[in-house]
Motif scaffolding. Structure first.
Motif, short mmCIF file in Angstrom:
data_model
loop_
_atom_site.label_atom_id
_atom_site.label_comp_id
_atom_site.label_asym_id
_atom_site.label_seq_id
_atom_site.Cartn_x
_atom_site.Cartn_y
_atom_site.Cartn_z
N ALA A 145 -0.87 5.43 0.80
CA ALA A 145 -0.46 6.32 1.89
C ALA A 145 -1.65 6.76 2.72
N ARG A 146 -1.35 7.07 3.96
CA ARG A 146 -2.36 7.66 4.84
C ARG A 146 -2.71 9.04 4.28
N ASP A 147 -3.98 9.35 4.30
CA ASP A 147 -4.42 10.60 3.67
C ASP A 147 -5.41 11.39 4.53
N GLY A 148 -5.47 11.08 5.80
CA GLY A 148 -6.37 11.80 6.71
C GLY A 148 -5.60 12.73 7.62
N ASP A 149 -5.90 12.67 8.89
CA ASP A 149 -5.24 13.50 9.91
C ASP A 149 -3.81 13.00 10.09
N TRP A 197 1.82 10.83 -3.14
CA TRP A 197 2.50 9.90 -4.06
C TRP A 197 3.99 9.75 -3.80
N PRO A 198 4.74 10.79 -3.40
CA PRO A 198 6.18 10.58 -3.22
C PRO A 198 6.49 9.49 -2.19
N ALA A 199 5.75 9.46 -1.09
CA ALA A 199 6.00 8.44 -0.06
C ALA A 199 5.71 7.04 -0.59
N CYS A 200 4.69 6.91 -1.39
CA CYS A 200 4.35 5.60 -1.97
C CYS A 200 5.43 5.13 -2.93
N VAL A 201 5.89 6.03 -3.77
CA VAL A 201 6.94 5.68 -4.74
C VAL A 201 8.23 5.33 -4.00
N LEU A 249 -0.64 3.45 -10.41
CA LEU A 249 -2.10 3.54 -10.56
C LEU A 249 -2.58 4.91 -10.16
N HIS A 250 -3.33 5.54 -11.05
CA HIS A 250 -3.99 6.81 -10.74
C HIS A 250 -5.46 6.67 -11.12
N MET A 305 6.43 -11.31 -9.47
CA MET A 305 5.77 -10.54 -8.44
C MET A 305 5.41 -9.17 -8.99
N SER A 306 4.24 -8.65 -8.58
CA SER A 306 3.83 -7.33 -9.05
C SER A 306 3.35 -6.49 -7.87
N ALA A 307 3.65 -5.21 -7.94
CA ALA A 307 3.22 -4.26 -6.91
C ALA A 307 2.54 -3.09 -7.59
N ILE A 308 1.42 -2.70 -7.01
CA ILE A 308 0.68 -1.54 -7.50
C ILE A 308 0.96 -0.39 -6.55
N ILE A 309 1.32 0.75 -7.11
CA ILE A 309 1.58 1.96 -6.33
C ILE A 309 0.45 2.93 -6.64
N TRP A 310 -0.42 3.15 -5.65
CA TRP A 310 -1.55 4.07 -5.83
C TRP A 310 -1.03 5.47 -5.62
N ILE A 311 -1.01 6.26 -6.70
CA ILE A 311 -0.49 7.62 -6.62
C ILE A 311 -1.66 8.61 -6.60
N THR A 312 -1.62 9.50 -5.63
CA THR A 312 -2.60 10.56 -5.50
C THR A 312 -1.86 11.85 -5.20
N GLU A 313 -2.49 12.97 -5.48
CA GLU A 313 -1.89 14.26 -5.18
C GLU A 313 -1.54 14.33 -3.70
#
Length: 167
Positions: free
Chosen positions: A112-116, A12-16, A31-32, A1-9
């Motif tokens: 992660a959610r990245d809007g409002d 990212w901490p919540a995703c990790v 993934l960045h 099984m594989s999981a991709i963690i999309w990290i953005t400024e």
């Protein structure tokens, strides 16, 4: 099984953290994606207006270097927080397109959610994340980067349709 963690400024901490808790026996990929639009615009502006014959002063090159350094720091911080090995995947281009492509064949995509972040609902997703969720070729784990807003942030229900008298 594989999981991709999309990290953005910023998110990212919540995703990790979510991947660490839910994907213990999984191959993890950090993934960045660097959107090259800004550096390309700087290259173009410099070449068109200022830079004929002076490539060493091109601000686009400096922006590329800064983006690469920022991505490397983000990878290092995410790996430390993850506390276990993960593969790094650094891509360039439109983030939403690259994330969807990278998720092909994965068992899970964490983003992660990245809007409002003050209200529940669709505006809690930025345009790129909305695209990814709508087009992901695998299951998506969508997390709040902070505590989720309370149910009081739900919008009111729509009004009932107007009553029409029977003919």
């Amino acid at each position: 099984m594989s999981a991709i963690i999309w990290i953005t400024e910023g998110t990212w901490p919540a995703c990790v953290d979510a991947a660490r808790r839910r994907a213990e026996d999984t191959d993890l990929v950090l993934l960045h994606v660097t959107d090259d639009a800004v550096s390309e615009a700087a290259h173009g502006a410099f070449a068109g207006l200022l830079g004929r014959g002076h490539r060493e002063r091109d601000p686009g090159t400096r922006l590329e270097d800064l983006s690469r350094d920022a991505a490397d720091r983000l990878f290092a911080e995410a790996e430390r927080r993850l506390g276990r090995p993960a593969r790094r995947l650094a891509l360039h281009g439109r983030p939403e397109q690259q994330v969807v492509r990278a998720a092909e064949g994965a068992d899970l995509l964490v983003c992660a959610r990245d809007g409002d972040r003050t209200h529940l609902g669709p505006r809690s997703l930025g345009p790129a994340t909305r695209f990814v969720i709508d087009h992901a070729p695998c299951p998506v784990l969508l997390v709040w980067p902070d505590a989720a807003p309370g149910l009081g942030s739900l919008p009111p229900p729509p009004p009932p349709p107007p009553h029409r008298p029977e003919p």
